[in-house]
Scaffold this motif. Structure first.
Motif, short mmCIF file in Angstrom:
data_model
loop_
_atom_site.label_atom_id
_atom_site.label_comp_id
_atom_site.label_asym_id
_atom_site.label_seq_id
_atom_site.Cartn_x
_atom_site.Cartn_y
_atom_site.Cartn_z
N LYS A 173 21.54 -29.16 -11.96
CA LYS A 173 22.89 -29.82 -11.21
C LYS A 173 22.81 -29.50 -9.51
N TRP A 174 22.22 -28.48 -9.28
CA TRP A 174 21.90 -28.17 -7.82
C TRP A 174 20.53 -28.68 -7.29
N TYR A 209 29.13 -32.83 -12.24
CA TYR A 209 28.86 -33.78 -13.27
C TYR A 209 29.41 -33.22 -14.51
N GLY A 210 30.56 -32.70 -14.70
CA GLY A 210 31.32 -32.35 -15.83
C GLY A 210 30.47 -31.97 -17.01
N ARG A 211 30.66 -32.53 -18.04
CA ARG A 211 29.83 -32.36 -19.36
C ARG A 211 28.63 -33.03 -19.46
N LEU A 212 28.07 -33.77 -18.43
CA LEU A 212 26.97 -34.41 -18.79
C LEU A 212 25.81 -33.45 -18.90
N ALA A 215 19.55 -34.06 -18.97
CA ALA A 215 18.70 -35.25 -18.97
C ALA A 215 19.54 -36.51 -18.03
N GLU A 216 20.85 -36.36 -18.32
CA GLU A 216 21.70 -37.56 -17.96
C GLU A 216 21.69 -37.34 -16.49
N VAL A 217 21.92 -35.88 -15.98
CA VAL A 217 21.86 -35.78 -14.62
C VAL A 217 20.58 -36.05 -13.85
N VAL A 218 19.59 -35.70 -14.39
CA VAL A 218 18.29 -36.06 -13.79
C VAL A 218 18.14 -37.52 -13.79
N GLU A 219 18.54 -38.14 -14.74
CA GLU A 219 18.62 -39.73 -14.55
C GLU A 219 19.32 -40.42 -13.51
N ARG A 220 20.54 -39.73 -13.24
CA ARG A 220 21.38 -40.29 -12.20
C ARG A 220 20.83 -39.69 -10.72
N VAL A 221 20.52 -38.72 -10.70
CA VAL A 221 19.87 -38.10 -9.38
C VAL A 221 18.71 -38.98 -9.08
N GLN A 222 17.72 -39.41 -9.90
CA GLN A 222 16.60 -40.27 -9.67
C GLN A 222 17.08 -41.62 -9.32
N ARG A 223 18.24 -42.11 -9.79
CA ARG A 223 18.69 -43.51 -9.47
C ARG A 223 19.61 -43.46 -8.02
N GLY A 224 19.50 -42.20 -7.52
CA GLY A 224 20.38 -42.21 -6.46
C GLY A 224 21.92 -42.12 -6.60
#
Ligand SMILES: COc1cc2c(cc1NS(C)(=O)=O)=CC1=C(NCc3c(C)cccc3C)N=NC=21
Length: 268
Positions: A173-174, A209-212, A215-224
C-alpha cells in the motif's frame, strides 16, 4: 575499538516497548544515565554481517528528524541495535490515540508532515533510500518532534514474504508502480510512500485503501487510481499528495522540492 560497537555491560535493560517480526524493543539506559531504545534482533530474521557493515554508515547519518543510531552490540547473539529513545512511540499509534485532538488541527498535521519531509530530504541528499517509509516507521518524541526510523533496514531482512513485492508481508500500500513491477527502489519511490504517509497523517492513522486486498491495490495503482482526499483535508494539501503519486517516478517532486511546497502551505 570500533566506536559503533557498544559494550553490553554498559546497558541496563528496562521495560519492553514493543515487539515486531525482527525482535523485541526495550527501553534502557546506557552508562547509567542516557535513555536509549534497544532492539534485540530475533535470530535468523536479518543478514547480520551485512547489517553490521551498514550500521557504521547509519551512525554517520545525523539529523534532528532521523532516529539517531547510537551503535550495535555484535559480540553476542541476538545482536542489539541501540538508538535514541522517543517517549511517544510510533507515529501511527500516536495519530490513532490523539485522533480527537488532532482532527482539524491542520497546523499540527502539516508540521508533522514537514518534519518527516526534512528527515527524508536529508536522506535524499545523502543518496540514502529508506525503502519502507510509513507512519509505523516514524517515532514521536518530546515537544511533538517527529523522526524517521528504520531507514535502510529493509535491505537486510531475510524473510522473502517481506522483501519480495509478491510476498504477503510486503508493504504494497506504500509502493509505487515501478516497485510493484520491478522492485525498483529510489528516492522517488520513497516520495510515493511519503504521499501515503501524508494521507495516514491527515486521516489520523487510517489504513490506506481500507480492507482492500493487496492484489486489488496493485490493480488500482497500475490503473492510476490513487487514494481519495481524506475528509476535511484542504485541497492544497491533497494536491501535494497527488504530486507524490505521479505514475512516472520522474514526474514526482524531490523531497527538497516537497519541503518548499509544504512550507508555502504553512503560510496559508
Ligand atoms: C514510548 O513507546 C515507544 C518508544 C520507542 C519504540 C516503541 C515504543 N512503543 S510503541 C511499540 O510505539 O507502542 C521504538 C523506539 C526507538 N527505536 C527503535 C529502533 C531500534 C531500537 C533499533 C533500530 C530501529 C528502531 C526504529 N526509540 N524509541 C522508541
Amino acid at each position: 575499538h570500533d566506536k559503533w560497537e557498544i559494550d553490553p555491560s554498559e546497558l541496563t535493560l528496562l521495560e519492553e516497548l514493543g515487539s515486531g517480526q525482527f525482535g523485541v524493543v526495550r527501553r534502557g539506559k546506557w552508562r547509567a544515565k542516557m535513555e536509549v531504545a534497544i532492539k534485540m534482533m530475533k535470530e535468523g530474521t536479518m543478514s547480520e554481517d551485512d547489517f553490521i557493515d551498514e550500521a557504521k554508515v547509519m551512525t554517520k547519518l545525523q539529523h534532528q528528524n532521523l532516529v539517531q543510531l547510537y551503535g550495535v552490540c555484535t559480540k553476542h547473539r541476538p545482536i542489539f541495535i541501540v538508538t535514541e529513545y522517543l517517549k511517544h512511540g510510533s507515529l501511527l499509534m500516536y495519530l490513532r490515540k490523539h485522533e480527537t485532538t488532532l482532527t482539524g488541527n491542520y497546523g499540527m498535521l502539516l508540521d508533522t508532515c514537514i518534519q518527516v519531509c526534512k528527515g527524508m530530504a536529508y536522506l535524499e541528499r545523502h543518496n540514502y533510500i529508506h525503502r519502507d517509509l510509513a507512519a509505523r516507521n516514524c517515532l514521536v518524541g518530546v515537544e511533538n518532534v517527529v523522526k524517521v526510523a528504520d531507514f535502510g533496514l529493509a535491505r537486510y531482512v531475510l524473510d522473502d514474504e517481506y522483501t519480495s513485492s509478491g510476498g504477503a508481508k510486503f508493504p504494497i500500500k506504500w509502493a509505487p508502480p515501478e516497485v510493484l513491477h520491478y522492485t525498483r527502489f529510489s528516492s522517488k519511490s520513497d516520495v510515493w510512500a511519503y504521499g501515503v504517509l501524508m494521507w495516514e497523517v491527515f486521516t489520523c492513522g487510517k489504513m490506506p485503501y481500507g480492507r482492500l486486498k493487496n492484489a486489488e491495490v496493485v490493480e488500482r495503482v497500475q490503473r492510476g487510481i490513487v487514494l481519495e482526499r481524506p475528509p476535511r483535508c484542504p485541497e492544497k494539501i491533497y494536491a501535494v499528495m497527488q504530486m507524490c503519486w505521479a505514475h512516472n517516478a520522474d514526474d514526482r517532486p524531490s523531497f527538497r522540492g516537497l519541503k518548499d511546497e509544504l512550507k508555502l502551505l504553512e503560510l496559508d
